[in-house]
Design a protein around this motif. Structure first.
Motif, short mmCIF file in Angstrom:
data_model
loop_
_atom_site.label_atom_id
_atom_site.label_comp_id
_atom_site.label_asym_id
_atom_site.label_seq_id
_atom_site.Cartn_x
_atom_site.Cartn_y
_atom_site.Cartn_z
N ARG A 248 0.85 -1.20 0.00
CA ARG A 248 0.00 0.00 0.00
C ARG A 248 0.88 1.24 0.00
N LEU A 249 0.35 2.33 -0.57
CA LEU A 249 1.08 3.60 -0.54
C LEU A 249 1.11 4.13 0.89
N LEU A 250 2.25 4.66 1.31
CA LEU A 250 2.41 5.18 2.67
C LEU A 250 2.45 6.70 2.63
N HIS A 251 1.82 7.34 3.64
CA HIS A 251 1.75 8.79 3.69
C HIS A 251 2.39 9.35 4.95
N ARG A 252 2.28 8.65 6.06
CA ARG A 252 2.85 9.17 7.32
C ARG A 252 4.37 9.09 7.28
N PRO A 253 5.06 10.11 7.81
CA PRO A 253 6.54 10.11 7.78
C PRO A 253 7.15 8.90 8.48
N GLU A 254 6.57 8.48 9.62
CA GLU A 254 7.13 7.34 10.35
C GLU A 254 6.99 6.06 9.53
N SER A 255 5.84 5.91 8.89
CA SER A 255 5.61 4.72 8.06
C SER A 255 6.52 4.72 6.85
N ARG A 256 6.71 5.90 6.25
CA ARG A 256 7.57 6.00 5.07
C ARG A 256 9.02 5.67 5.45
N TRP A 257 9.45 6.12 6.62
CA TRP A 257 10.82 5.86 7.06
C TRP A 257 11.05 4.37 7.28
N GLU A 258 10.10 3.71 7.93
CA GLU A 258 10.24 2.28 8.23
C GLU A 258 9.82 1.40 7.07
N ARG A 259 9.11 1.98 6.10
CA ARG A 259 8.57 1.27 4.94
C ARG A 259 7.61 0.15 5.37
N LEU A 260 6.87 0.43 6.46
CA LEU A 260 5.84 -0.48 6.95
C LEU A 260 4.59 0.32 7.26
N GLY A 261 3.44 -0.16 6.80
CA GLY A 261 2.18 0.48 7.12
C GLY A 261 1.81 0.26 8.57
N PRO A 262 0.87 1.04 9.09
CA PRO A 262 0.51 0.90 10.51
C PRO A 262 -0.04 -0.49 10.84
#
Length: 73
Positions: A29-43
């Motif tokens: 899935r496309l990620l939008h939150r900075p933390e998720s983008r950094w870890e490359r994992l969705g919530p």
């Protein structure tokens, strides 16, 4: 100025670049939150338990033991 050209950053001659698309490593899935983008994992994938691989291996029981029987000394 056209729609495909974005303005330069103030004080620089550098043109703005669109943010790269970052996808979740597991569900894509496309990620939008900075933390998720950094870890490359969705919530949802970050809180999910790790995947466990299981293998069905045929093997003979150890000598002196019987399958399904446990002795307590």
């Amino acid at each position: 100025m056209t729609d495909d050209q974005q303005p330069y950053l103030p004080g620089t001659g550098v043109q703005r670049l669109p943010a790269p698309l970052v996808r979740c490593r597991q569900c894509q899935r496309l990620l939008h939150r900075p933390e998720s983008r950094w870890e490359r994992l969705g919530p949802h994938c970050a809180t999910a338990p790790d995947r466990v691989r299981t293998y069905d291996i045929e093997q003979e029981p150890l000598p002196g033991t019987t399958p399904g029987h446990r002795t307590i000394e």
